[in-house]
Design a protein around this motif. Structure first.
Motif, PDB file in Angstrom:
ATOM      1  N   ASP A 134     -68.730  33.095  17.643  1.00  0.00           N
ATOM      2  CA  ASP A 134     -69.382  32.495  16.472  1.00  0.00           C
ATOM      3  C   ASP A 134     -69.178  33.348  15.222  1.00  0.00           C
ATOM      4  OD1 ASP A 134     -70.284  30.319  17.861  1.00  0.00           O
ATOM      5  OD2 ASP A 134     -72.332  31.045  18.111  1.00  0.00           O
ATOM      6  N   ILE A 150     -71.304  34.013  21.462  1.00  0.00           N
ATOM      7  CA  ILE A 150     -71.937  34.557  20.256  1.00  0.00           C
ATOM      8  C   ILE A 150     -70.929  35.358  19.439  1.00  0.00           C
ATOM      9  CG2 ILE A 150     -73.647  36.237  19.432  1.00  0.00           C
ATOM     10  CD1 ILE A 150     -75.531  35.259  21.581  1.00  0.00           C
ATOM     11  N   THR A 180     -73.502  25.363  10.637  1.00  0.00           N
ATOM     12  CA  THR A 180     -73.570  25.002  12.065  1.00  0.00           C
ATOM     13  C   THR A 180     -73.529  26.201  12.987  1.00  0.00           C
ATOM     14  OG1 THR A 180     -71.161  24.720  12.137  1.00  0.00           O
ATOM     15  CG2 THR A 180     -72.484  22.761  11.642  1.00  0.00           C
ATOM     16  N   ILE A 199     -73.923  30.190  11.835  1.00  0.00           N
ATOM     17  CA  ILE A 199     -74.917  31.148  11.350  1.00  0.00           C
ATOM     18  C   ILE A 199     -75.184  30.824   9.889  1.00  0.00           C
ATOM     19  CG2 ILE A 199     -74.363  32.996  12.979  1.00  0.00           C
ATOM     20  CD1 ILE A 199     -72.588  34.250  10.837  1.00  0.00           C
ATOM     21  N   LYS A 234     -77.601  37.913  15.905  1.00  0.00           N
ATOM     22  CA  LYS A 234     -77.671  36.470  16.173  1.00  0.00           C
ATOM     23  C   LYS A 234     -79.016  36.075  16.782  1.00  0.00           C
ATOM     24  CE  LYS A 234     -75.638  32.331  16.674  1.00  0.00           C
ATOM     25  NZ  LYS A 234     -76.689  31.542  17.296  1.00  0.00           N
ATOM     26  N   ASN A 235     -79.450  36.816  17.795  1.00  0.00           N
ATOM     27  CA  ASN A 235     -80.636  36.422  18.558  1.00  0.00           C
ATOM     28  C   ASN A 235     -81.958  36.681  17.836  1.00  0.00           C
ATOM     29  OD1 ASN A 235     -79.150  35.477  20.758  1.00  0.00           O
ATOM     30  ND2 ASN A 235     -79.038  37.509  21.681  1.00  0.00           N
ATOM     31  N   TYR A 236     -81.991  37.682  16.951  1.00  0.00           N
ATOM     32  CA  TYR A 236     -83.270  38.041  16.342  1.00  0.00           C
ATOM     33  C   TYR A 236     -83.301  37.878  14.820  1.00  0.00           C
ATOM     34  CZ  TYR A 236     -84.390  39.779  20.942  1.00  0.00           C
ATOM     35  OH  TYR A 236     -84.617  39.864  22.298  1.00  0.00           O
ATOM     36  N   TYR A 237     -82.170  37.564  14.208  1.00  0.00           N
ATOM     37  CA  TYR A 237     -82.144  37.330  12.768  1.00  0.00           C
ATOM     38  C   TYR A 237     -81.594  35.934  12.450  1.00  0.00           C
ATOM     39  CZ  TYR A 237     -83.297  42.230  11.932  1.00  0.00           C
ATOM     40  OH  TYR A 237     -83.943  43.433  11.891  1.00  0.00           O
ATOM     41  N   CYS A 238     -80.342  35.684  12.842  1.00  0.00           N
ATOM     42  CA  CYS A 238     -79.699  34.405  12.486  1.00  0.00           C
ATOM     43  C   CYS A 238     -80.438  33.208  13.086  1.00  0.00           C
ATOM     44  CB  CYS A 238     -78.250  34.399  12.951  1.00  0.00           C
ATOM     45  SG  CYS A 238     -77.241  35.718  12.249  1.00  0.00           S
ATOM     46  N   ASN A 239     -80.805  33.305  14.355  1.00  0.00           N
ATOM     47  CA  ASN A 239     -81.460  32.166  15.003  1.00  0.00           C
ATOM     48  C   ASN A 239     -82.785  31.802  14.349  1.00  0.00           C
ATOM     49  OD1 ASN A 239     -79.361  32.005  16.781  1.00  0.00           O
ATOM     50  ND2 ASN A 239     -80.474  32.781  18.556  1.00  0.00           N
ATOM     51  N   TYR A 240     -83.448  32.783  13.720  1.00  0.00           N
ATOM     52  CA  TYR A 240     -84.736  32.538  13.066  1.00  0.00           C
ATOM     53  C   TYR A 240     -84.599  32.524  11.545  1.00  0.00           C
ATOM     54  CZ  TYR A 240     -86.514  33.530  17.722  1.00  0.00           C
ATOM     55  OH  TYR A 240     -86.758  33.501  19.088  1.00  0.00           O
ATOM     56  N   LYS A 241     -83.360  32.577  11.075  1.00  0.00           N
ATOM     57  CA  LYS A 241     -83.062  32.565   9.641  1.00  0.00           C
ATOM     58  C   LYS A 241     -83.855  33.640   8.884  1.00  0.00           C
ATOM     59  CE  LYS A 241     -81.200  27.939   9.307  1.00  0.00           C
ATOM     60  NZ  LYS A 241     -81.071  26.715   8.507  1.00  0.00           N
TER      61      LYS A 241
END
Length: 428
Positions: free
Chosen positions: A385, A382, A131, A133, A406-413
């Motif tokens: 998180d 963030i 839920t 990362i 978070k914004n450029y790796y985790c959010n896009y898996k």
């Protein structure tokens, strides 16, 4: 089992498949000396690979697909860029690939060569029910070396991306670092909510005009509030009346056009963050700072940099006002430590990095990173998180890296492009 072609690239790049008795679909022995360099642009997936097939040592490109039939589906048959592919690596071979010249491309099938455990770790990471990362169950257990090394890399990625805007603005300003810094600093005085009108105000009021009135604080304040569109009405208080009189003269003298006042936002803001207060602080900074960017290049310690902002004194009128003609209880309107730190983080650190990169001077790049290391980290959702699964941070260096993560790796898996994800996938 769900997986993407990127996962296949990852498997090939790090040779995470069973490599004993490798053979092509037609039975020729395969020996891999180099998997090649991963190509993220158009063309074959890996270049400059060195692979022995049968008795011949080949050097060239490797193309990967989930199914060998994807070769024709992706229109590679008619693309000359794929004519020198020496090996086609697929998860499942469902048809031979024949080039227009009649050559059949040797194919390696990985279907029964990828460990189930690796499949499961990948699937749990990318397609799991996390839920916060993707790696929330594991990131807190990783060693500090892996985390710190990755934080450094993605922080530099973040600064490099942000510095592109600085260098673009520098070109528009004909190489003038002071003017460019002034514009970015103004935008950051808006603290997101009023960043755009602050930037527009600064661009409408070149620094060289302000420099001509350095010794007259009232005129500096008049120029800034006037260009911000706050001196259009009729006022009861003497201070804004004086500002309006000065501005009307200076506006004609320099042929100035103010920005629209409606651009500024007051709604749901704490009074200390009202744009009028931020403009008063910005005016005080301009009055007290000649060649501010040059000063920043010289000043090394964080406390001295912070004092450039916390020691400025706004006009006494604002001690009892948040807006013109609206008296309030007495309260200091000088800039606080938290606001000063945000300006250091978002403007000073960025410009030290950009200046060093543009002029190929590692000294300023290192100063930028050192500044972030010695500053307190941000406290936002963030960062929270990452704190929840056990990631410990102590400085802005780390929190800025986590924002990028978070914004450029985790959010896009993008776990396969992330050192944290790589480490988790490789854990025994």
């Amino acid at each position: 089992m769900l997986f993407t072609e990127d996962f296949l690239h990852y498997i090939w790049k790090f040779r995470l498949f069973e490599r004993s008795n490798l053979q092509t679909i037609t039975g020729e022995a395969i020996e891999i000396f180099s998997a090649g360099m991963h190509n993220t642009d158009s063309g074959p997936d890996f270049g400059n690979a060195r692979i022995k097939i049968g008795d011949t040592l080949w050097a060239g490109n490797v193309e990967l697909h989930l199914s060998s039939s994807d070769w024709s589906k992706h229109n590679h048959t008619t693309d000359n860029a794929y004519d020198n592919v020496i090996l086609h690596v697929v998860y499942r071979d469902d048809e031979p690939v024949i080039l227009p010249n009649g050559r059949r491309i040797p194919t390696l099938e990985l279907k029964n060569r990828i460990p189930d455990e690796l499949f499961n770790r990948y699937h749990n990471l990318v397609y799991g029910t996390q839920t916060i990362i993707p790696c929330e169950a594991s990131i807190g257990k990783l060693d500090d070396f892996t985390l710190k090394t990755w934080f450094t890399r993605i922080l530099i990625e973040r600064l490099e991306k942000k510095s592109e805007a600085v260098i673009a603005a520098l070109a528009v300003n004909r190489g003038d670092w002071e003017e460019t810094f002034y514009q970015f600093l103004a935008a950051n005085f808006g603290f997101k909510t009023n960043a755009v009108p602050f930037e527009l105000m600064a661009k409408s009021l070149p620094q060289n005009i302000l420099a001509k009135h350095k010794n007259n604080p009232l005129q500096i304040e008049a120029l800034i509030f006037g260009q911000a569109g706050f001196l259009n009405g009729d006022f009861e208080d003497e201070y804004p009346r004086k500002l309006k009189t000065e501005y009307e003269f200076l506006r004609k003298k320099f042929s100035l056009n103010p920005i629209d006042n409606h651009l500024w936002k007051f709604l749901r803001m704490r009074p200390l963050n009202f744009p009028t207060i931020r403009l008063a602080q910005f005016a005080a900074l301009v009055v007290n700072s000649n060649h501010l960017f040059s000063k920043i290049l010289e000043v090394k310690d964080v406390k001295s940099l912070q004092k450039l902002f916390t020691d400025i004194k706004v006009n006494a009128y604002w001690d009892e006002h948040y807006q013109f003609d609206k008296p309030s209880k007495p309260a200091s309107k000088n800039m606080g430590q938290t606001s000063a730190d945000l300006l250091l983080l978002n403007t000073l650190a960025l410009f030290l990095f950009s200046y060093g990169k543009h002029n190929q001077q590692e000294y300023y790049i290192n100063r930028s990173l050192k500044l972030l290391e010695t500053m307190p980290g941000e406290n936002n959702n963030i960062i929270a998180d990452f704190a929840s699964p056990g990631v410990k941070v102590n400085s802005a260096f780390e929190t800025q890296a986590l924002l990028e993560l978070k914004n450029y790796y985790c959010n896009y898996k993008k776990c396969l492009q992330c050192s944290v994800g790589n480490k988790i996938l490789k854990l025994a």
